[in-house]
Design a protein around this motif. Structure first.
Motif, mmCIF file in Angstrom:
data_model
loop_
_atom_site.group_PDB
_atom_site.id
_atom_site.type_symbol
_atom_site.label_atom_id
_atom_site.label_comp_id
_atom_site.label_asym_id
_atom_site.label_seq_id
_atom_site.Cartn_x
_atom_site.Cartn_y
_atom_site.Cartn_z
ATOM 1 N N UNK A 102 0.702 -1.211 -0.031
ATOM 2 C CA UNK A 102 0.060 -0.195 0.028
ATOM 3 C C UNK A 102 0.896 1.159 0.012
ATOM 4 N N UNK A 103 1.940 1.437 0.760
ATOM 5 C CA UNK A 103 2.715 2.414 0.978
ATOM 6 C C UNK A 103 3.688 2.664 -0.517
ATOM 7 N N UNK A 104 4.073 1.285 -0.958
ATOM 8 C CA UNK A 104 4.572 1.499 -2.535
ATOM 9 C C UNK A 104 3.656 2.092 -3.637
ATOM 10 N N UNK A 105 2.333 1.781 -3.362
ATOM 11 C CA UNK A 105 1.378 2.353 -4.331
ATOM 12 C C UNK A 105 1.083 3.735 -4.139
ATOM 13 N N UNK A 106 1.181 4.184 -2.756
ATOM 14 C CA UNK A 106 0.720 5.568 -2.571
ATOM 15 C C UNK A 106 2.126 6.286 -3.190
ATOM 16 N N UNK A 107 3.108 6.062 -3.130
ATOM 17 C CA UNK A 107 4.434 6.765 -3.781
ATOM 18 C C UNK A 107 4.671 6.397 -5.050
ATOM 19 N N UNK A 108 3.667 5.782 -5.585
ATOM 20 C CA UNK A 108 3.667 5.599 -6.981
ATOM 21 C C UNK A 108 4.872 4.683 -7.570
ATOM 22 N N UNK A 109 5.312 4.007 -6.700
ATOM 23 C CA UNK A 109 6.673 2.890 -7.033
ATOM 24 C C UNK A 109 6.096 1.911 -7.761
ATOM 25 N N UNK A 110 4.712 1.655 -7.289
ATOM 26 C CA UNK A 110 3.972 0.579 -8.049
ATOM 27 C C UNK A 110 2.853 1.327 -8.562
ATOM 28 N N UNK A 167 0.081 1.586 -12.602
ATOM 29 C CA UNK A 167 -0.594 0.532 -13.544
ATOM 30 C C UNK A 167 0.339 -0.284 -14.505
ATOM 31 N N UNK A 168 1.277 0.624 -14.954
ATOM 32 C CA UNK A 168 2.543 -0.041 -15.652
ATOM 33 C C UNK A 168 2.965 -1.173 -15.261
ATOM 34 N N UNK A 169 3.355 -1.167 -13.965
ATOM 35 C CA UNK A 169 4.113 -2.221 -13.481
ATOM 36 C C UNK A 169 3.551 -3.194 -12.661
ATOM 37 N N UNK A 170 2.301 -3.038 -12.374
ATOM 38 C CA UNK A 170 1.347 -3.572 -11.160
ATOM 39 C C UNK A 170 1.442 -5.248 -11.348
ATOM 40 N N UNK A 171 1.288 -5.675 -12.384
ATOM 41 C CA UNK A 171 1.143 -7.253 -12.720
ATOM 42 C C UNK A 171 2.781 -7.513 -12.412
#
Length: 275
Positions: free
Chosen positions: A97-105, A107-111
């Motif tokens: 969740x924290x990496x998503x918030x910081x956009x390290x994860x 839509x492009x690399x989600x999978x």
């Protein structure tokens, strides 16, 4: 990606652990975590975080050593296996969740990251469960052996008079240990009278009575007398209801009365001495 995940955790370790502790304290069924001293809680939390990171960076041997050490610690602390698996899941959720918030994860690399998280968490969960199970089984086994040895020992109280206090449930395995210790003790201490004290036995059923009768018969075969003491009213009622025959036994309600009778059998008695 493993190095990126590890670097992110290491760079934000304090915040991640704080969030993780909050989630774990909300697990109401695990009181042991909430009542841990603050210093021990923080130390254990950082050890857990290092374990999670080690699966990303260290070789298999170093990781296995770390996970075995941690498993032994949490077993001693009283954590359940369910609580440990939840700890792993919560830690991974916070990092994701924290990496998503910081956009390290994104839509492009989600999978790709989902696959990496699965490769990270699944092995660590499986190896943790395996290490925990082995540690738990070993701990229970050692505790069982220790309790058996402590609760089936023949204690000399006077010359020629010994007592064996029986504590807990008597099953076939314990009955065998009781028999062995009883016979060895009678010979070793040269006992003429043995008192079997069942004050600490919660239930006396037909099987328990059978084991006790066998033990008494064995004592008689090596030349000593056997007395059953500590018969509480509820135990006496159970024995009568089940029709258990203890006619060959001398029985008393308390250990004190049993000792007095044992001394009488050996031509002695307790007397008060005036000053």
């Amino acid at each position: 990606m493993n190095k990126q995940m590890a670097q992110y955790i290491q760079g934000n370790l304090t915040e991640i652990i704080s969030q993780w502790q909050g989630k774990m304290k909300n697990e109401e069924e695990e009181l042991s975590f909430r009542i841990m001293p603050e210093e021990l809680l923080n130390q254990t939390s950082y050890e857990f975080a290092e374990l999670m990171i080690s699966n990303l960076l260290e070789n298999h041997q170093a990781y296995e050593s770390r996970i075995n050490d941690f498993a032994e610690k949490v077993v001693r602390l009283g954590w359940s296996i369910t609580f440990v698996t939840k700890a792993i899941g919560h830690f991974a959720e916070i990092v994701y969740e924290d990496m998503r918030k910081e956009e390290m994860i994104n839509d492009g690399n989600l999978a790709d990251y989902i696959e990496e998280f699965s490769k990270w968490i699944t092995p660590i969960r499986e190896s943790t469960i395996q290490a925990y199970s082995k540690t738990w089984e070993r701990t229970v086994s050692l505790q069982k052996i220790a309790l058996q040895e402590l609760s089936a020992s023949l204690i000399p109280v006077f010359e020629k008079v010994s007592v064996m206090p029986l504590v807990g449930t008597i099953d076939t395995e314990r009955a065998k240990l009781i028999m062995e210790n009883l016979l060895e003790g009678v010979v070793k201490h040269r006992a003429e009278v043995v008192l079997l004290d069942i004050t600490g036995v919660p239930v006396v059923d037909t099987m328990v009575a059978h084991h006790i009768i066998q033990a008494a018969d064995a004592v008689r075969l090596v030349g000593a007398k056997c007395m059953l003491v500590g018969i509480r009213p509820e135990i006496a009622q159970t024995i009568v209801t089940l029709g258990i025959n203890l006619n060959d036994f001398t029985t008393t309600s308390t250990l004190q009365r049993g000792v007095e009778q044992a001394l009488a059998w050996t031509n002695r008695k307790i007397v008060e001495v005036e000053d």
